[in-house]
Design an enzyme around this catalytic site. Structure first.
Site, PDB file in Angstrom:
ATOM      1  CB  CYS A  61       9.274 -11.710  -3.456  1.00  0.00           C
ATOM      2  SG  CYS A  61       9.667 -12.850  -2.335  1.00  0.00           S
ATOM      3  CB  CYS A 105      12.804  -8.919   3.489  1.00  0.00           C
ATOM      4  SG  CYS A 105      11.053  -9.561   3.830  1.00  0.00           S
ATOM      5  CG  ASP A 124       5.955  -9.689  -2.022  1.00  0.00           C
ATOM      6  OD1 ASP A 124       7.116 -10.536  -2.025  1.00  0.00           O
ATOM      7  OD2 ASP A 124       5.544  -9.506  -0.979  1.00  0.00           O
ATOM      8  CB  SER A 125       5.832 -14.293  -1.258  1.00  0.00           C
ATOM      9  OG  SER A 125       6.318 -13.399  -0.377  1.00  0.00           O
ATOM     10  CD  GLU A 146       2.407 -10.803   5.625  1.00  0.00           C
ATOM     11  OE1 GLU A 146       1.168 -11.769   5.852  1.00  0.00           O
ATOM     12  OE2 GLU A 146       2.759 -10.499   4.819  1.00  0.00           O
ATOM     13  CG  HIS A 175       6.711  -8.120   4.790  1.00  0.00           C
ATOM     14  ND1 HIS A 175       6.986  -8.943   3.704  1.00  0.00           N
ATOM     15  CD2 HIS A 175       5.718  -8.568   5.237  1.00  0.00           C
ATOM     16  CE1 HIS A 175       5.822  -9.459   3.624  1.00  0.00           C
ATOM     17  NE2 HIS A 175       4.942  -9.337   4.515  1.00  0.00           N
TER      18      HIS A 175
HETATM   19  N1  DGL Z   1       8.485 -11.200   0.086  1.00  0.00           N
HETATM   20  C1  DGL Z   1       9.596 -11.927   0.938  1.00  0.00           C
HETATM   21  C2  DGL Z   1      10.800 -11.240   0.694  1.00  0.00           C
HETATM   22  O1  DGL Z   1      11.028 -10.159   0.257  1.00  0.00           O
HETATM   23  C3  DGL Z   1       9.260 -11.788   2.378  1.00  0.00           C
HETATM   24  C4  DGL Z   1       7.809 -12.612   2.803  1.00  0.00           C
HETATM   25  C5  DGL Z   1       8.089 -14.242   2.577  1.00  0.00           C
HETATM   26  O2  DGL Z   1       8.780 -14.788   3.212  1.00  0.00           O
HETATM   27  O3  DGL Z   1       7.526 -14.918   1.555  1.00  0.00           O
HETATM   28  O4  DGL Z   1      11.840 -12.076   0.712  1.00  0.00           O
END
Ligand code: DGL
Length: 261
Positions: free
Chosen positions: A71, A181, A8-9, A149, A183
């Site tokens: 992600c 997403c 993931d990011s 976060e 999160h």
């Molecule tokens: N992990 C990203 C997503 O699921 C969210 C966080 C980001 O913007 O990197 O889209």
């Protein structure tokens, strides 16, 4: 036993990892958080595409058997790629879409995601491919990632933001909501307060489980092997380390390692 690579990011994908570790307890996991390049959700497809390739190469260098791109923003790019990575790579858009269609009765589905995910229209295209009659309403929800976060989960401000993003979709008559997403599943109970407890909220881990079970039956094998978890981050601070520990609990991981990609 398989070694499952998840990336993931950032740390949000730990919600996906946790779900997978619960469903497939006899396999090993390697998680990569590209925290140095976060957020992906505001970046262009070409930039995300180069990150995607680097992250996949990193996981492959650790000999993973399969990769889950947790992600959503990176999954939208993966969906448009026909590259053969030499290892099965799963996105979260297709499982989430299928799961939403299974839940929806009126075929009106809402999608919340980052700006990149919403602008890519990946959920709309995927849902319509699966069912041309479906009506899809999207809403970018960029404020939710920083709130998670920051650890502001049980906070009136977060509840208000969730309400602001979700209410317009409910007013349009959607009967199922995709939390598009990584999160957002952390805010599951906050969403439930807005939608009501019985309202279907689709998150990636459960949807992925069904697809992985089907396409990788080996994962369902029982065994006595105790799952291990390694976590790598491209940037690491004490705040991040604490956030990771909070998000993976009650799982435990080997000491978190920083990696330059
Ligand atoms: N992990 C990203 C997503 O699921 C969210 C966080 C980001 O913007 O990197 O889209």
């Amino acid at each position: 036993m398989a070694l499952i690579g998840v990336f993931d990011s950032g740390v949000g994908g730990l919600t996906v990892l946790k779900g997978l570790a619960e469903h497939f307890p006899h396999h090993d996991f390697l998680y990569l958080a590209d925290t140095a390049r976060l957020p992906y959700g505001t970046k262009s497809s070409s930039t995300i595409s180069s990150y995607l390739k680097k992250n996949i190469q990193f996981l492959k260098s650790h000999k993973v058997d399969l990769i889950v791109v947790a992600c959503n923003s990176a999954s939208t790019v993966l969906l448009n790629s026909d590259e053969d990575f030499g290892v099965p790579v799963f996105n979260v858009i297709e499982p989430g879409s299928q799961s939403a269609l299974n839940h929806s009765k009126n075929k009106k589905i809402g999608v919340l995601g980052t700006r990149t995910t919403v602008q890519s229209r990946a959920y709309i295209r995927t849902l319509k491919k699966l069912d041309p009659e479906v009506e899809v309403h999207q809403m970018p929800a960029p404020l939710l990632v920083p709130l998670v976060e920051e650890g502001w989960i049980d906070d009136p401000l977060t509840s208000m933001v969730v309400y602001r993003y979700t209410k317009p979709l409910l007013d349009l008559g959607v009967d199922t909501l995709i939390l598009g997403c990584t999160h957002y599943p952390v805010l599951y109970s906050v969403f439930q307060k807005v939608t009501g407890r019985d309202f279907p909220l689709v998150d990636s881990p459960l949807a992925l489980k069904e697809i992985l079970k089907e396409q990788w039956p080996k994962l369902m094998e029982e065994g006595s092997h105790k799952s291990t978890l390694q976590i790598y981050c491209t940037d690491l601070t004490p705040h991040l380390e604490q956030l990771i520990q909070n998000l993976i609990a009650p799982l435990s991981a080997q000491p978190i390692q920083k990696v330059d990609l």
